[in-house]
Design an enzyme around this catalytic site. Structure first.
Site, PDB file in Angstrom:
ATOM      1  N   ASP A 216      16.693  12.590  20.660  1.00 51.71           N
ATOM      2  CA  ASP A 216      16.258  13.406  19.505  1.00 51.71           C
ATOM      3  C   ASP A 216      16.063  14.894  19.817  1.00 51.71           C
ATOM      4  O   ASP A 216      15.094  15.510  19.343  1.00 51.71           O
ATOM      5  CB  ASP A 216      14.964  12.822  18.912  1.00 51.71           C
ATOM      6  CG  ASP A 216      15.137  11.379  18.446  1.00 51.71           C
ATOM      7  OD1 ASP A 216      16.272  10.865  18.481  1.00 51.71           O
ATOM      8  OD2 ASP A 216      14.131  10.756  18.056  1.00 51.71           O
TER       9      ASP A 216
ATOM     10  N   CYS B 184       9.185   8.898  20.463  1.00 50.15           N
ATOM     11  CA  CYS B 184      10.510   8.274  20.499  1.00 50.15           C
ATOM     12  C   CYS B 184      10.989   7.952  21.914  1.00 50.15           C
ATOM     13  O   CYS B 184      11.723   6.978  22.114  1.00 50.15           O
ATOM     14  CB  CYS B 184      11.510   9.147  19.762  1.00 50.15           C
ATOM     15  SG  CYS B 184      11.209   9.123  17.979  1.00 50.15           S
TER      16      CYS B 184
ATOM     17  N   LYS C 232      19.392   6.997  14.440  1.00 45.38           N
ATOM     18  CA  LYS C 232      18.409   5.910  14.452  1.00 45.38           C
ATOM     19  C   LYS C 232      17.338   6.167  13.387  1.00 45.38           C
ATOM     20  O   LYS C 232      16.770   7.262  13.322  1.00 45.38           O
ATOM     21  CB  LYS C 232      17.784   5.779  15.840  1.00 45.38           C
ATOM     22  CG  LYS C 232      17.026   6.993  16.340  1.00 45.38           C
ATOM     23  CD  LYS C 232      16.512   6.713  17.744  1.00 45.38           C
ATOM     24  CE  LYS C 232      15.612   7.786  18.275  1.00 45.38           C
ATOM     25  NZ  LYS C 232      14.407   8.082  17.530  1.00 45.38           N
TER      26      LYS C 232
HETATM   27  N1  TIU Z   1      11.647  11.873  18.100  1.00 43.99           N
HETATM   28  C1  TIU Z   1      10.346  11.648  17.920  1.00 43.99           C
HETATM   29  O1  TIU Z   1       9.586  11.573  18.863  1.00 43.99           O
HETATM   30  N2  TIU Z   1       9.893  11.554  16.596  1.00 43.99           N
HETATM   31  C2  TIU Z   1       8.631  11.942  16.198  1.00 43.99           C
HETATM   32  O2  TIU Z   1       8.284  11.820  15.026  1.00 43.99           O
HETATM   33  N3  TIU Z   1       7.812  12.475  17.148  1.00 43.99           N
HETATM   34  C3  TIU Z   1       6.563  13.011  16.966  1.00 43.99           C
HETATM   35  O3  TIU Z   1       5.914  13.328  17.963  1.00 43.99           O
HETATM   36  N4  TIU Z   1       6.120  13.211  15.744  1.00 43.99           N
END
Ligand code: TIU
Length: 229
Positions: free
Chosen positions: A33, A171, A138
């Site tokens: 991400d 994530c 995802k």
């Molecule tokens: N990619 C990921 O970690 N999504 C989140 O929403 N992370 C947060 O820390 N909010």
């Protein structure tokens, strides 16, 4: 008797809690991400009230890790947290939780928040995927939930996953735990992962490698660079 020689494609990383051997032919890099939605102002991360400047600092290290993985011939996988434009894969529990300034699907300065194909949902330019690398969209926090990642890795004989990306405790850690339950050995690159909360990043690193590596191993990027270069 002479000890068995390491395979030419195997190297040992000075990791915690123990050194870890990785075979280039069985290793994949999974970058989680590294999207504008988390790293830049006006995206999903900022909408949740986070200071997004906390994340950009790892981009050069993730770029160096990607370059190492490509030179070593590892399988490379990039993930994006994203939803279909009709939000059919976004449970109301995810969209309606909390009091963000913009919800998933709302229009923002980089397009609709966390929606596939919008400018804000793209991976940052410095880490753009190369031809032939798998990009996984995802809908969940974990990279294995509702994706073809496990099938992709199994088809290639991958047994070891090197993780980088954001955020460490959300994530990245969720994906590592999912990977454990599917039988993969996991290494988290310490300075190639970041959180909006430095204490959560640090706690995650420690929890991953505690109890003999209950989730896996951790190592700084320089430990991989030393082994491969
Ligand atoms: N990619 C990921 O970690 N999504 C989140 O929403 N992370 C947060 O820390 N909010």
């Amino acid at each position: 008797m002479k000890p068995l020689a390491a395979l030419p494609t195997e190297k040992t990383v000075d990791a915690l809690p123990t050194p870890l051997r990785l075979d280039d032919a069985r290793t994949a890099l999974v970058t989680i991400d590294m999207q504008r939605d988390f790293i830049e102002a006006g995206g999903f991360g900022a909408s949740l009230g986070n200071d997004v400047s906390m994340l950009a600092g790892i981009v050069p290290t993730v770029a160096a890790l990607l370059a190492l993985a490509r030179r070593a011939g590892w399988d490379v996988v990039h993930t994006r947290e994203s939803h279909a434009p009709d939000l059919s894969d976004c449970p109301p529990a995810k969209r309606l939780r909390g009091a963000p300034s913009m919800r998933i699907g709302d229009p923002g300065p980089m397009g609709r928040i966390l929606v596939r194909g919008e400018p804000g949902n793209a991976i940052v330019d410095a880490l753009a995927p190369c031809e032939g690398e798998l990009v996984i969209d995802k809908p969940g926090k974990g990279a294995f939930y509702a994706t073809g990642l496990d099938e992709h890795l199994r088809a290639r004989g991958i047994t070891h996953l090197v993780f980088a990306g954001v955020t460490t405790e959300v994530c990245v850690q969720t994906s590592m735990r999912e990977a454990n339950d599917r039988g993969y050995e996991c290494l988290l690159v310490e300075d190639a992962t970041a959180s909006y909360f430095p204490a959560f990043r640090q706690a995650t690193l420690e929890m991953v490698r505690s109890q003999g590596g209950i989730v896996g191993w951790t190592a700084p990027f320089r430990a991989l660079a030393t082994a491969w270069e």
